[in-house]
Design an enzyme around this catalytic site. Structure first.
Site, PDB file in Angstrom:
ATOM      1  N   HIS A 153     -19.615 -14.050  27.253  1.00  0.00           N
ATOM      2  CA  HIS A 153     -20.762 -13.997  26.527  1.00  0.00           C
ATOM      3  C   HIS A 153     -19.037 -12.541  26.137  1.00  0.00           C
ATOM      4  CE1 HIS A 153     -24.735 -14.972  27.519  1.00  0.00           C
ATOM      5  NE2 HIS A 153     -23.660 -14.991  29.036  1.00  0.00           N
ATOM      6  N   SER A 274       2.303  -2.776  10.125  1.00  0.00           N
ATOM      7  CA  SER A 274       2.357  -2.157   8.772  1.00  0.00           C
ATOM      8  C   SER A 274       3.335  -1.629   7.605  1.00  0.00           C
ATOM      9  CB  SER A 274       1.252  -1.355   9.156  1.00  0.00           C
ATOM     10  OG  SER A 274       0.375  -0.324   8.497  1.00  0.00           O
ATOM     11  N   LYS A 280       2.714  -0.247  14.194  1.00  0.00           N
ATOM     12  CA  LYS A 280       1.683  -2.086  14.114  1.00  0.00           C
ATOM     13  C   LYS A 280       1.727  -2.372  14.485  1.00  0.00           C
ATOM     14  CE  LYS A 280      -2.203  -2.303  13.457  1.00  0.00           C
ATOM     15  NZ  LYS A 280      -2.900  -2.218  11.773  1.00  0.00           N
ATOM     16  N   GLU A 287      -4.692 -14.883  12.434  1.00  0.00           N
ATOM     17  CA  GLU A 287      -6.089 -14.229  11.248  1.00  0.00           C
ATOM     18  C   GLU A 287      -6.053 -15.191  10.535  1.00  0.00           C
ATOM     19  OE1 GLU A 287      -5.989  -9.769  11.036  1.00  0.00           O
ATOM     20  OE2 GLU A 287      -3.953  -9.638  11.820  1.00  0.00           O
TER      21      GLU A 287
END
Ligand code: ARG
Length: 467
Positions: A153, A274, A280, A287
């Protein structure tokens, strides 16, 4: 091509719409190999003379060589790869080229080409999956003793080693290889000679062409042979599961490389910055792999949907099978081409994993087991430990730092030795049940993965190439 029945030409838009050459040209090698085998069979059976068969073979070999070197371009006026090869052959060797299509149809030809093409491509993809498994295994070997929280979980559950966690992915990718090879085994029967749908009156030898082309047998029913695309669906569903596994792994890589986890650092070569936020470092590759999973599922669902309402036998709808399966194969292969080196260069951060492992009461089960070892029934021990966790939370501490007096107050069976028993190293190294996260089980798993990889080496030597 349809001269005789037709007087008018096809509308330009309809012609473009109908054409598959733009994508089925990928199968030129298989198409030519199939035609060579067919011509050899026609010669052997006396349907063509030996010289005719040989002249056709030589013509086809010339076309193959010229396509390989780029000396010959695909003529976009042709409807598909089958018609293109036949047209070039006839241009080059004259009327004899027109004899090649005796006792054959594009319906059995396309089914043949696709089976051979997929057989070759799945072979390449299997090698790519094996490289990924080896990469994951190497990361596991390098991080044998590294402990992190195992989650259920997404809540910290029990301590495991990073190696054990990684090996779970090796098992998934091994099953993927197994599924792909099952699909190829069922697919590896030849439809050639089934002709349009009903077979032929010529004295053909289907077993001969099947053998020449490396098939294990023939499709036994001519209607099934030209209308079956189950093999596309099977491969697409195996590829969909490959993507499911890559996507779950990607999701973990994304989480692990976040500031909240910081369990791994991805190499600069597989991350991006970024355009506005200078701090970043984004896990774009992971992804994108996760995102491309939807695309491969789309290829599977699209193909199933194309097939579901088709009456037997061949229907032009089936031309839609190729773009979907080509896209899925290419997508998975491109994903692997970045995912594998991303895993190879991924740097685990064991201190951060250890820090996370120390905070989540992930040794609570082991503490309950400790009491069971001293004679308490498991349910009673579970309840006592639950109370101790609550007590730790109110005191702002953890089980390994709670004083013995607190333990004794909860249950007099607690002794000083409990601290040794609930150390994370002890929790992990005691879990030697088969398949558990302990060191003995780890050795067994590594041996299993290596053995399976070696077994696929032997298998993939067997079916051979199309040529
Ligand atoms: N280009 C077609 C396909 O990909 C080949 C088979 C065409 N057969 C036919 N009868 N029109 O499915």
């Amino acid at each position: 091509m349809w001269a005789g029945r037709f007087t008018g030409a096809l509308n330009k838009e309809a012609d473009d719409f109908n054409s598959s050459l733009g994508f089925d040209k990928k199968m030129f090698r298989q198409d030519i190999a199939g035609s060579m085998a067919h011509a050899a069979m026609l010669g052997k059976q006396g349907i063509l003379t030996g010289e005719e068969a040989e002249a056709i073979r030589a013509g086809l070999a010339g076309i193959l060589a010229d396509l390989e070197t780029g000396a010959l371009d695909f003529d976009t006026d042709c409807e598909d790869i089958h018609m293109f090869v036949e047209k070039v052959l006839t241009d080059r060797i004259g009327d004899l080229g027109k004899k090649l299509h005796t006792a054959r149809s594009r319906n059995d030809q396309v089914a043949l080409d696709l089976r051979m093409y997929l057989r070759d491509e799945v072979g390449k993809l299997t090698a790519e999956l094996k490289a990924l498994i080896s990469a994951v295994l190497s990361q596991a070997e390098a991080n044998r003793g590294v402990i992190l929280p195992g989650y259920t979980h997404l809540q910290r559950a029990q301590p495991v080693t990073f190696a054990h966690h990684l090996l779970a992915y090796c098992m998934m990718f091994l099953r993927d290889i197994g599924r792909l090879s099952d699909a190829v085994r069922r697919m590896n029967v030849s439809p050639l000679g089934s002709c349009a749908l009903a077979g032929t009156t010529y004295p053909t030898d289907r077993l001969y062409t099947a053998e020449l082309l490396g098939f294990d047998g023939i499709c036994e029913n001519s209607i099934d042979a030209v209308s079956d695309r189950d093999f596309c669906v099977e491969i697409l569903s195996a590829l969909s599961l490959v993507m499911t596994h890559l996507s779950r792994f990607s999701e973990e890589v994304v989480l692990w490389s976040s500031w909240e986890f910081k369990f791994v650092e991805l190499d600069d070569a597989f991350t991006t910055g970024s355009s506005i936020m200078p701090q970043k470092k984004n896990p774009d590759m992971a992804e994108l792999v996760r995102g491309k999973t939807g695309r491969v599922y789309g290829d599977l669902i699209g193909t199933l949907t194309v097939l579901k309402g088709l009456p037997l036998a061949y229907n032009k709808d089936m031309q839609e099978d190729k773009e979907a399966i080509f896209d899925a194969l290419e997508t998975v292969s491109r994903c692997l081409s970045v995912f594998t080196p991303m895993i190879v260069t991924m740097k685990p951060l064991p201190e951060n994993m250890a820090a996370a492992a120390k905070k989540g009461f992930i040794n609570a089960t082991d503490l309950a087991d400790y009491l069971v070892g001293k004679g308490r029934p498991f349910r009673a021990a579970y309840k006592t430990v639950g109370g101790l966790v609550a007590r730790c939370l109110s005191l702002g501490t953890v089980l390994e730092e709670l004083p013995l007096s607190e333990y004794k107050a909860a249950d007099p069976l607690f002794e000083e030795d409990l601290y040794r028993e609930i150390s994370l190293e002890a929790c992990v190294s005691r879990r030697n049940s088969l398949g558990g996260c302990g060191p003995e089980s780890y050795e067994r798993q590594v041996a299993f993965v290596k053995e399976q990889l070696a077994a696929t080496d032997k298998k993939s030597e067997a079916p051979g190439e199309s040529f």
